[in-house]
Design a protein around this motif. Structure first.
Motif, mmCIF file in Angstrom:
data_model
loop_
_atom_site.group_PDB
_atom_site.id
_atom_site.type_symbol
_atom_site.label_atom_id
_atom_site.label_comp_id
_atom_site.label_asym_id
_atom_site.label_seq_id
_atom_site.Cartn_x
_atom_site.Cartn_y
_atom_site.Cartn_z
ATOM 1 N N MET A 56 -9.909 164.368 200.800
ATOM 2 C CA MET A 56 -10.286 164.138 199.416
ATOM 3 C C MET A 56 -9.118 163.518 198.663
ATOM 4 O O MET A 56 -7.959 163.809 198.920
ATOM 5 N N LYS A 57 -9.453 162.618 197.740
ATOM 6 C CA LYS A 57 -8.447 161.915 196.952
ATOM 7 C C LYS A 57 -8.820 161.961 195.471
ATOM 8 O O LYS A 57 -9.952 162.258 195.111
ATOM 9 N N PHE A 58 -7.834 161.616 194.636
ATOM 10 C CA PHE A 58 -8.059 161.538 193.202
ATOM 11 C C PHE A 58 -7.611 160.181 192.663
ATOM 12 O O PHE A 58 -6.646 159.593 193.161
ATOM 13 N N GLN A 59 -8.311 159.713 191.642
ATOM 14 C CA GLN A 59 -7.759 158.618 190.868
ATOM 15 C C GLN A 59 -6.434 159.088 190.277
ATOM 16 O O GLN A 59 -6.247 160.282 190.005
ATOM 17 N N ASN A 87 -10.913 165.000 182.765
ATOM 18 C CA ASN A 87 -11.338 163.714 183.323
ATOM 19 C C ASN A 87 -11.128 163.605 184.827
ATOM 20 O O ASN A 87 -11.324 162.548 185.407
ATOM 21 N N ARG A 88 -10.687 164.704 185.440
ATOM 22 C CA ARG A 88 -10.561 164.821 186.902
ATOM 23 C C ARG A 88 -9.710 163.704 187.502
ATOM 24 O O ARG A 88 -10.097 163.017 188.444
ATOM 25 N N VAL A 89 -8.528 163.543 186.929
ATOM 26 C CA VAL A 89 -7.613 162.508 187.383
ATOM 27 C C VAL A 89 -6.256 163.142 187.671
ATOM 28 O O VAL A 89 -5.861 164.127 187.050
ATOM 29 N N MET A 90 -5.548 162.595 188.624
ATOM 30 C CA MET A 90 -4.229 163.072 189.029
ATOM 31 C C MET A 90 -3.158 162.359 188.202
ATOM 32 O O MET A 90 -3.280 161.175 187.886
ATOM 33 N N LEU A 91 -2.083 163.074 187.866
ATOM 34 C CA LEU A 91 -0.970 162.507 187.109
ATOM 35 C C LEU A 91 0.293 162.492 187.960
ATOM 36 O O LEU A 91 0.588 163.468 188.652
ATOM 37 N N LEU A 125 2.123 161.359 200.822
ATOM 38 C CA LEU A 125 2.325 162.800 200.822
ATOM 39 C C LEU A 125 1.303 163.584 200.008
ATOM 40 O O LEU A 125 1.152 164.788 200.213
ATOM 41 N N PHE A 126 0.614 162.911 199.088
ATOM 42 C CA PHE A 126 -0.271 163.619 198.168
ATOM 43 C C PHE A 126 -1.661 162.982 198.161
ATOM 44 O O PHE A 126 -1.858 161.901 198.710
ATOM 45 N N ALA A 127 -2.600 163.665 197.527
ATOM 46 C CA ALA A 127 -4.009 163.244 197.577
ATOM 47 C C ALA A 127 -4.320 162.179 196.529
ATOM 48 O O ALA A 127 -5.202 162.321 195.693
#
Length: 291
Positions: A56-59, A87-91, A125-127
């Motif tokens: 699974m990934k995030f914007q 807004n289900r977004v990664m920072l 390293l991250f989603a």
């Protein structure tokens, strides 16, 4: 919202750098949806937004802090975590204190770190989704000019850019920066400015001069970023910000400009419009993405 502070040795910068990373984990469950309420110890559960799954990934929004700040301050002084969760977004907020985000003439390549090394590290390293349509850059104050530069110089990386109160550092108005470099203010109060950009006479056409890059990319027909630029009515850097808006429009870029009444150069402004940017401006999917 899941929050971590990641520290690693950047090969480009040559030192260990802090990066704050936030994941929209609220609403995600380890348990299958049918088992959530019976298996969880929390009697009041939010509506399930899915379960954790490998791949699974995030914007992702690359969030650039202002002058005098670090990667943590925007999380402490604003509600950006709450806006990102909604807004289900990664920072991803890297620490680049007082650098103007440029490949500085004194030898530290901040722009190369931000646009070459950092995305590779984060996406490895991250989603974080690696698709251009899922990546954005935004900043406030000094960080807004850094975001502007990142988006102009590397439109292949980001779908859109949010520039909130960008009034120092990189600009599309070459003569404005030349005048700053030739003046006494920065020489007396911020000598790193000239140390970063060089002498005014040598700046036009140099690697950090955004205008010729923006012009060439437009003429070449490249896929370009959309820009959302804001400056409060009371801000002392308003003329400088509006200069960038004017040049982008003259070149034919897609840019929207906002000048809200009563707002000044402070976190009341930035907190408000970080939320607006995520809620209204950026084309966010607001869901898990898969590659």
């Amino acid at each position: 919202m899941g929050l971590l502070r990641f520290n690693y040795r950047s090969q480009v910068l040559g030192y260990y750098v802090d990066i704050s990373i936030a994941y929209p984990t609220d609403g995600l469950s380890y348990f299958e949806e049918k088992d959530v309420r019976s298996a969880s110890e929390n009697p009041v559960m939010p509506k399930s937004q899915g379960t954790y799954r490998p791949g699974m990934k995030f914007q992702t929004i690359y969030l650039i802090h202002g002058g005098g700040d670090d990667d943590s301050l925007v999380f402490r002084y604003t509600n950006i975590e709450r806006y990102a969760q909604k807004n289900r977004v990664m920072l991803v907020a890297p620490s680049i204190p007082n650098s103007m985000g440029v490949d500085a003439l004194y030898g530290v390549k901040y722009m190369t770190f931000l646009t070459d090394e950092l995305p590779v590290v984060v996406q490895s390293l991250f989603a974080s989704s690696s698709k251009r349509e899922d990546n954005f850059v935004m900043g406030y104050a000094m960080g807004a000019n850094v975001a502007l530069g990142m988006a102009v110089m590397h439109p292949e990386l980001y779908q859109a850019c949010v520039d909130l109160s960008g009034g120092i550092g990189m600009t599309l108005c070459t003569q404005t920066l030349v005048d700053e470099l030739n003046g006494d203010h920065f020489r007396n109060f911020m000598p790193r400015y000239n140390a970063s950009f060089g002498e005014g006479s040598a700046f036009p056409g140099s690697p950090m001069d955004l205008y010729p890059i923006a012009k060439r990319y437009k003429e070449e027909g490249r896929e370009l970023c959309d820009f959302f630029i804001l400056c409060g009515e009371k801000e002392f850097i308003r003329d400088r910000v509006e200069g960038d808006v004017r040049v982008l429009k003259e070149l034919g870029y897609n840019v929207q400009y906002f000048c809200p009444e009563g707002y000044d150069h402070n976190f009341d402004n930035w907190d408000k419009f970080l939320g607006v940017a995520l809620d209204e401006w950026l084309p966010l999917k607001r869901e898990i993405v898969w590659e």
